[in-house]
Motif scaffolding. Structure first.
Motif, short mmCIF file in Angstrom:
data_model
loop_
_atom_site.label_atom_id
_atom_site.label_comp_id
_atom_site.label_asym_id
_atom_site.label_seq_id
_atom_site.Cartn_x
_atom_site.Cartn_y
_atom_site.Cartn_z
N GLY A 1 -6.07 -7.45 -7.19
CA GLY A 1 -5.92 -6.24 -7.99
C GLY A 1 -5.61 -5.05 -7.13
O GLY A 1 -5.08 -5.19 -6.02
N CYS A 2 -5.96 -3.91 -7.61
CA CYS A 2 -5.61 -2.65 -6.97
C CYS A 2 -6.87 -1.88 -6.60
O CYS A 2 -7.77 -1.72 -7.42
CB CYS A 2 -4.75 -1.83 -7.94
N SER A 3 -6.93 -1.43 -5.37
CA SER A 3 -8.00 -0.54 -4.90
C SER A 3 -7.38 0.80 -4.56
O SER A 3 -6.30 0.85 -3.98
CB SER A 3 -8.68 -1.11 -3.66
N VAL A 4 -8.09 1.84 -4.92
CA VAL A 4 -7.63 3.20 -4.63
C VAL A 4 -8.78 3.88 -3.89
O VAL A 4 -9.90 3.88 -4.38
CB VAL A 4 -7.30 3.97 -5.93
N TRP A 5 -8.50 4.40 -2.70
CA TRP A 5 -9.57 5.03 -1.94
C TRP A 5 -9.10 6.26 -1.18
O TRP A 5 -7.93 6.43 -0.90
CB TRP A 5 -10.22 4.03 -0.97
N ALA B 1 0.85 -1.19 0.00
CA ALA B 1 0.00 0.00 0.00
C ALA B 1 0.88 1.24 0.00
O ALA B 1 1.97 1.25 0.58
CB ALA B 1 -0.92 0.00 1.22
N ARG B 2 0.39 2.26 -0.67
CA ARG B 2 1.08 3.55 -0.72
C ARG B 2 0.06 4.64 -0.44
O ARG B 2 -1.03 4.65 -1.02
CB ARG B 2 1.72 3.78 -2.10
N ASP B 3 0.42 5.56 0.44
CA ASP B 3 -0.44 6.71 0.73
C ASP B 3 0.12 7.94 0.03
O ASP B 3 1.34 8.16 0.03
CB ASP B 3 -0.51 6.99 2.23
N LEU B 4 -0.79 8.72 -0.54
CA LEU B 4 -0.44 9.93 -1.28
C LEU B 4 -1.35 11.06 -0.81
O LEU B 4 -2.40 10.80 -0.22
CB LEU B 4 -0.69 9.76 -2.78
N ARG C 1 -6.15 12.78 1.00
CA ARG C 1 -5.25 11.66 1.27
C ARG C 1 -5.83 10.41 0.63
O ARG C 1 -6.97 10.05 0.88
CB ARG C 1 -5.04 11.46 2.76
N VAL C 2 -5.03 9.78 -0.20
CA VAL C 2 -5.46 8.63 -0.99
C VAL C 2 -4.55 7.44 -0.68
O VAL C 2 -3.34 7.60 -0.56
CB VAL C 2 -5.39 8.96 -2.50
N THR C 3 -5.14 6.26 -0.59
CA THR C 3 -4.38 5.03 -0.41
C THR C 3 -4.51 4.20 -1.69
O THR C 3 -5.61 4.01 -2.21
CB THR C 3 -4.90 4.22 0.78
N VAL C 4 -3.37 3.74 -2.19
CA VAL C 4 -3.32 2.81 -3.32
C VAL C 4 -2.87 1.48 -2.74
O VAL C 4 -1.78 1.38 -2.18
CB VAL C 4 -2.31 3.30 -4.39
N ARG D 1 -9.85 10.37 -11.35
CA ARG D 1 -11.30 10.22 -11.12
C ARG D 1 -11.67 10.55 -9.68
O ARG D 1 -12.67 11.22 -9.43
CB ARG D 1 -11.74 8.80 -11.46
N LEU D 2 -10.86 10.08 -8.73
CA LEU D 2 -11.15 10.40 -7.33
C LEU D 2 -11.10 11.90 -7.09
O LEU D 2 -11.98 12.47 -6.44
CB LEU D 2 -10.15 9.70 -6.40
#
Length: 146
Positions: free
Chosen positions: A56-60, A32-35, A46-49, A120-121
């Protein structure tokens, strides 16, 4: 099932994004990576990948505080946004914290698709800024009690 982690750090660097927190690394089955990203109107989102092998990959992005009271009007806008924006969805965590998310299956996961998911987010967060402001505000101030 052995699946190699995507080069998220390289991709995020190529997209000009800085990682502010990280878990997992090369060879791990999850990472996981936080941006922190800025939209045109909504800043410091603040977004977590997160990537998990075989999933797969979730981005939230968390779209409110823990255990916050969500006004019915804001909740209705979140549900409407789920209909209006097919690639981004609102969800509630176990503690009823709203989050905005998108998912990218592993076969479709590329640097450009990751960039589109992040965009998109930010776009939806920008478009729904006013409706979410009351839900994110301190309840005492929002009610005119502060």
């Amino acid at each position: 099932m052995s699946e190699e982690a995507p080069p998220l750090d390289r991709w995020l660097g190529e997209l000009g994004l800085e990682v502010v927190a990280a878990t997992g690394g090369p060879g791990d089955s999850a990472l996981a990576r936080d941006l922190v990203i800025d939209g045109r109107r909504r800043f410091d989102l603040r977004v977590t990948v997160a990537w998990v092998a075989g999933v797969g990959c979730s981005v939230w992005a968390y779209y409110g505080h823990e255990a916050m009271e969500i006004p019915k009007r804001t909740y209705a806008r979140m549900l409407r946004a789920n209909f209006d924006y097919p690639y981004v969805k609102f969800a509630l965590t176990d503690d009823d914290r709203p989050m905005l998310m998108t998912e990218l299956p592993t076969p479709a996961l590329t640097r450009d698709e990751l960039g589109r998911g992040l965009a998109r987010l930010a776009l939806v967060a920008d478009r729904l800024l006013e409706g979410a402001a009351a839900g994110r505000a301190d309840p005492g101030l929002a009610a005119g009690l502060g």
